[in-house]
Structures are given as C-alpha cells and as structure tokens.
Write a protein that holds these residues in place. Structure first.
Motif, PDB file in Angstrom:
ATOM      1  N   PRO A   1      56.065 -96.086 -39.251  1.00 55.80           N
ATOM      2  CA  PRO A   1      56.243 -96.070 -37.796  1.00 55.80           C
ATOM      3  C   PRO A   1      57.152 -97.205 -37.360  1.00 55.80           C
ATOM      4  CG  PRO A   1      54.123 -97.010 -38.373  1.00 55.80           C
ATOM      5  CD  PRO A   1      54.720 -96.481 -39.651  1.00 55.80           C
ATOM      6  N   ASP A   2      57.850 -97.000 -36.245  1.00 57.62           N
ATOM      7  CA  ASP A   2      58.595 -98.094 -35.636  1.00 57.62           C
ATOM      8  C   ASP A   2      57.596 -99.158 -35.214  1.00 57.62           C
ATOM      9  OD1 ASP A   2      61.104 -96.881 -35.895  1.00 57.62           O
ATOM     10  OD2 ASP A   2      60.744 -95.666 -34.123  1.00 57.62           O
ATOM     11  N   ALA A   3      57.800-100.375 -35.636  1.00 61.73           N
ATOM     12  CA  ALA A   3      56.789-101.406 -35.467  1.00 61.73           C
ATOM     13  C   ALA A   3      57.144-102.369 -34.350  1.00 61.73           C
ATOM     14  CB  ALA A   3      56.597-102.170 -36.769  1.00 61.73           C
ATOM     15  N   CYS A   4      56.101-102.983 -33.782  1.00 57.70           N
ATOM     16  CA  CYS A   4      56.247-104.079 -32.835  1.00 57.70           C
ATOM     17  C   CYS A   4      55.601-105.321 -33.436  1.00 57.70           C
ATOM     18  CB  CYS A   4      55.568-103.746 -31.504  1.00 57.70           C
ATOM     19  SG  CYS A   4      56.320-102.376 -30.581  1.00 57.70           S
ATOM     20  N   HIS A   5      56.191-106.458 -33.167  1.00 54.96           N
ATOM     21  CA  HIS A   5      55.690-107.728 -33.686  1.00 54.96           C
ATOM     22  C   HIS A   5      55.236-108.582 -32.514  1.00 54.96           C
ATOM     23  CE1 HIS A   5      55.304-111.297 -36.149  1.00 54.96           C
ATOM     24  NE2 HIS A   5      56.084-111.950 -35.303  1.00 54.96           N
ATOM     25  N   VAL A   6      54.007-109.119 -32.606  1.00 53.64           N
ATOM     26  CA  VAL A   6      53.441-109.947 -31.551  1.00 53.64           C
ATOM     27  C   VAL A   6      53.386-111.393 -32.028  1.00 53.64           C
ATOM     28  CG1 VAL A   6      51.490-110.257 -29.979  1.00 53.64           C
ATOM     29  CG2 VAL A   6      51.998-107.994 -30.893  1.00 53.64           C
ATOM     30  N   SER A   7      53.758-112.319 -31.157  1.00 49.84           N
ATOM     31  CA  SER A   7      53.670-113.736 -31.511  1.00 49.84           C
ATOM     32  C   SER A   7      53.180-114.540 -30.312  1.00 49.84           C
ATOM     33  CB  SER A   7      55.027-114.262 -31.976  1.00 49.84           C
ATOM     34  OG  SER A   7      55.991-114.153 -30.949  1.00 49.84           O
ATOM     35  N   LEU A   8      52.527-115.678 -30.621  1.00 49.93           N
ATOM     36  CA  LEU A   8      52.024-116.587 -29.607  1.00 49.93           C
ATOM     37  C   LEU A   8      52.540-117.999 -29.897  1.00 49.93           C
ATOM     38  CD1 LEU A   8      48.264-115.600 -29.112  1.00 49.93           C
ATOM     39  CD2 LEU A   8      50.007-115.674 -27.320  1.00 49.93           C
ATOM     40  N   SER A   9      52.835-118.729 -28.850  1.00 42.85           N
ATOM     41  CA  SER A   9      53.222-120.119 -29.028  1.00 42.85           C
ATOM     42  C   SER A   9      52.036-120.938 -29.544  1.00 42.85           C
ATOM     43  CB  SER A   9      53.725-120.698 -27.694  1.00 42.85           C
ATOM     44  OG  SER A   9      52.696-120.658 -26.717  1.00 42.85           O
ATOM     45  N   ASP A  10      52.345-122.100 -30.121  1.00 44.76           N
ATOM     46  CA  ASP A  10      51.315-123.005 -30.661  1.00 44.76           C
ATOM     47  C   ASP A  10      50.396-122.315 -31.656  1.00 44.76           C
ATOM     48  OD1 ASP A  10      52.352-125.028 -29.027  1.00 44.76           O
ATOM     49  OD2 ASP A  10      50.983-124.540 -27.393  1.00 44.76           O
ATOM     50  N   GLU A  11      50.926-121.287 -32.317  1.00 45.51           N
ATOM     51  CA  GLU A  11      50.149-120.524 -33.299  1.00 45.51           C
ATOM     52  C   GLU A  11      48.852-119.961 -32.710  1.00 45.51           C
ATOM     53  OE1 GLU A  11      49.641-123.125 -36.643  1.00 45.51           O
ATOM     54  OE2 GLU A  11      51.703-122.842 -37.346  1.00 45.51           O
ATOM     55  N   GLY A  12      48.870-119.747 -31.404  1.00 45.90           N
ATOM     56  CA  GLY A  12      47.712-119.153 -30.745  1.00 45.90           C
ATOM     57  C   GLY A  12      46.513-120.075 -30.634  1.00 45.90           C
ATOM     58  N   THR A  13      46.726-121.377 -30.744  1.00 48.08           N
ATOM     59  CA  THR A  13      45.611-122.324 -30.744  1.00 48.08           C
ATOM     60  C   THR A  13      45.538-123.093 -29.428  1.00 48.08           C
ATOM     61  OG1 THR A  13      45.737-122.613 -33.139  1.00 48.08           O
ATOM     62  CG2 THR A  13      44.606-124.336 -31.895  1.00 48.08           C
ATOM     63  N   VAL A  14      44.340-123.151 -28.858  1.00 45.33           N
ATOM     64  CA  VAL A  14      44.069-123.975 -27.686  1.00 45.33           C
ATOM     65  C   VAL A  14      43.031-125.007 -28.097  1.00 45.33           C
ATOM     66  CG1 VAL A  14      43.104-124.029 -25.357  1.00 45.33           C
ATOM     67  CG2 VAL A  14      44.612-122.154 -26.041  1.00 45.33           C
ATOM     68  N   ASP A  15      43.406-126.262 -28.066  1.00 39.38           N
ATOM     69  CA  ASP A  15      42.522-127.348 -28.487  1.00 39.38           C
ATOM     70  C   ASP A  15      42.209-128.232 -27.282  1.00 39.38           C
ATOM     71  OD1 ASP A  15      41.120-129.376 -29.670  1.00 39.38           O
ATOM     72  OD2 ASP A  15      42.663-129.919 -31.131  1.00 39.38           O
ATOM     73  N   HIS A  16      40.949-128.246 -26.866  1.00 45.62           N
ATOM     74  CA  HIS A  16      40.548-129.056 -25.714  1.00 45.62           C
ATOM     75  C   HIS A  16      40.177-130.484 -26.100  1.00 45.62           C
ATOM     76  CE1 HIS A  16      40.669-125.925 -22.633  1.00 45.62           C
ATOM     77  NE2 HIS A  16      40.109-125.102 -23.495  1.00 45.62           N
ATOM     78  N   GLY A  17      40.325-130.807 -27.368  1.00 44.91           N
ATOM     79  CA  GLY A  17      40.026-132.163 -27.790  1.00 44.91           C
ATOM     80  C   GLY A  17      38.545-132.498 -27.664  1.00 44.91           C
ATOM     81  N   LYS A  18      38.248-133.793 -27.538  1.00 42.14           N
ATOM     82  CA  LYS A  18      36.858-134.238 -27.418  1.00 42.14           C
ATOM     83  C   LYS A  18      36.430-134.287 -25.955  1.00 42.14           C
ATOM     84  CE  LYS A  18      36.591-136.776 -31.759  1.00 42.14           C
ATOM     85  NZ  LYS A  18      36.157-138.031 -32.429  1.00 42.14           N
ATOM     86  N   ILE A  19      35.297-133.671 -25.671  1.00 37.62           N
ATOM     87  CA  ILE A  19      34.779-133.583 -24.306  1.00 37.62           C
ATOM     88  C   ILE A  19      33.458-134.348 -24.270  1.00 37.62           C
ATOM     89  CG2 ILE A  19      34.078-132.020 -22.460  1.00 37.62           C
ATOM     90  CD1 ILE A  19      35.639-129.822 -24.149  1.00 37.62           C
ATOM     91  N   PRO A  20      33.398-135.510 -23.641  1.00 37.31           N
ATOM     92  CA  PRO A  20      32.158-136.284 -23.613  1.00 37.31           C
ATOM     93  C   PRO A  20      31.017-135.502 -22.960  1.00 37.31           C
ATOM     94  CG  PRO A  20      34.016-137.626 -22.910  1.00 37.31           C
ATOM     95  CD  PRO A  20      34.511-136.210 -22.979  1.00 37.31           C
ATOM     96  N   ALA A  21      29.848-135.558 -23.553  1.00 34.74           N
ATOM     97  CA  ALA A  21      28.703-134.791 -23.058  1.00 34.74           C
ATOM     98  C   ALA A  21      28.342-135.178 -21.630  1.00 34.74           C
ATOM     99  CB  ALA A  21      27.510-134.987 -23.988  1.00 34.74           C
ATOM    100  N   HIS A  22      28.546-136.450 -21.274  1.00 40.00           N
ATOM    101  CA  HIS A  22      28.127-136.891 -19.935  1.00 40.00           C
ATOM    102  C   HIS A  22      29.011-136.313 -18.829  1.00 40.00           C
ATOM    103  CE1 HIS A  22      31.356-139.914 -20.573  1.00 40.00           C
ATOM    104  NE2 HIS A  22      31.459-139.874 -19.253  1.00 40.00           N
TER     105      HIS A  22
END
Length: 208
Positions: A36-57
């Motif tokens: 089949p004729d194909a489509c290619h999907v891509s996301l920036s930052d390799e699709g990763t969202v990193d919120h880092g460290k979030i203090p519990a308080h």
C-alpha cells in the motif's frame, strides 16, 4: 560357460542408452509484492514530554494539579494524497480516571492501587498541503464526524478544509499536539518516595 555376467553387462548397456528428448516447455516464475501507499508519522522530541521533578508539597490535596501544557510538532508525510485518521491508544488505560476522555498517567509503583493522574491530547493549528485545516473527530470508527480538537482515547481524528464535514485526502500534514497533564489529589497518593509518572500513548495512523 557362465553367461550371466555377459548378460548383465548387455542389460546394463541397454538400460543406460536412452533417447535424448528435448523439453517442449519451460517454466516462468513471476514474483513481487504489492504494497500500500504508505504514510509516515513523526513527532518532535521523539514524542517525549518530561515534566522533570515535581515537589510533593506543590500538589493540591483537594483538586487536580495541572502541570504546564507542552506542545509537540506532529508531521504526516504520505507517498500521495491519502485519506487517514489518527487514533490515540492508551497503554495505561487501567490507570485512567476517566477512560472516555483522558489517558492514564500510570500507577504509583509503591502503592499499585493509586492512580497518578490524567493526560489530555488535542490538535492545534493543522496545515494540510499548505492549506489551513480543521480537526474532525469520530466516535464511531469514521462513520460520522464533528469538529472537535480534543483527541479522546480511541476516537478517530481526521483533518479537512474549514467547513467540510468529512476528512480530506492529504499528502503532507503538520499540526501541533498539545499535551495537558494533571496529577491526582495528593491526599489519594503515597508520596514518601520518588514516584515516576508513566503515561504511554500510541498515535495509530489508520487509512480510511
């Protein structure tokens, strides 16, 4: 006189002399693959969202704590104009607090009964083949469509020129994928150790 060896030799000679017959046919083998004729999907930052460290308080005990929105650039490149939709598949659906609307954020690895929160997806500013597009959503596998930017789990998301009510054939699509993450009420979470957020979503391109 023993004539058996001579008889055997003559017999072998006779059986070894066979007429040479040329083949009157030859095989032709045809191979290949139809793809089949194909489509290619891509996301920036390799699709990763990193919120880092979030203090519990910093988390609210009485309501969801909404983290800053993040944007990823999504691109679809097809071999020719194709009719397609994007479907969000939740790999953490068992942890979702509202499976019909939000993706799960995983469970507390130290207290498995605790669900960490929710992730919402939406598409913004789509452009298809250099033309502005609108976002359409279908909750019945593409039978009917309505304008809707939110990409709920398992919903079909298509793209069309403004005013159209059916997805259009598109060769090149770019759009921003907005990710909104919310942490569950802290009073429902055990936070005496570091707890990793664990959202996992697949964007599945399906041909219509």
């Amino acid at each position: 006189m023993n004539t058996f060896p001579r008889f055997l030799a003559v017999l072998l000679l006779l059986t070894s002399i066979q007429p040479v017959v040329a083949a009157s046919f030859v095989d032709v083998t045809v191979t290949g693959r139809l793809t089949p004729d194909a489509c290619h999907v891509s996301l920036s930052d390799e699709g990763t969202v990193d919120h880092g460290k979030i203090p519990a308080h910093t988390l609210s005990a009485t309501e969801f704590t909404v983290l800053p929105s993040r944007m990823l650039e999504l691109s679809v490149q097809c071999a020719r104009p194709m009719l397609f939709a994007l479907v969000g598949i939740d790999n953490r659906s068992e942890s979702s607090l509202a499976p019909g609307f939000f993706y799960g954020l995983g469970r507390n690895i130290h207290a498995h009964d605790e669900r960490l929160g929710s992730v919402a997806l939406s598409y913004r500013d789509p452009v298809g083949d250099a033309q502005p597009m609108q976002v359409l959503a279908s909750s019945n596998n593409g039978e009917t469509w309505t304008p809707e930017p939110n990409a709920y789990p398992k919903s079909y998301i298509g793209f069309a020129p403004p005013g159209d009510r059916q997805p259009d054939f598109i060769r090149q699509l770019t759009t921003r994928l907005r990710i909104d993450t919310s942490i569950n009420f802290s009073r429902y979470l055990t936070l005496d150790q570091e707890v990793p957020l664990d959202g996992s979503i697949v964007l599945d391109l399906r041909y219509l």
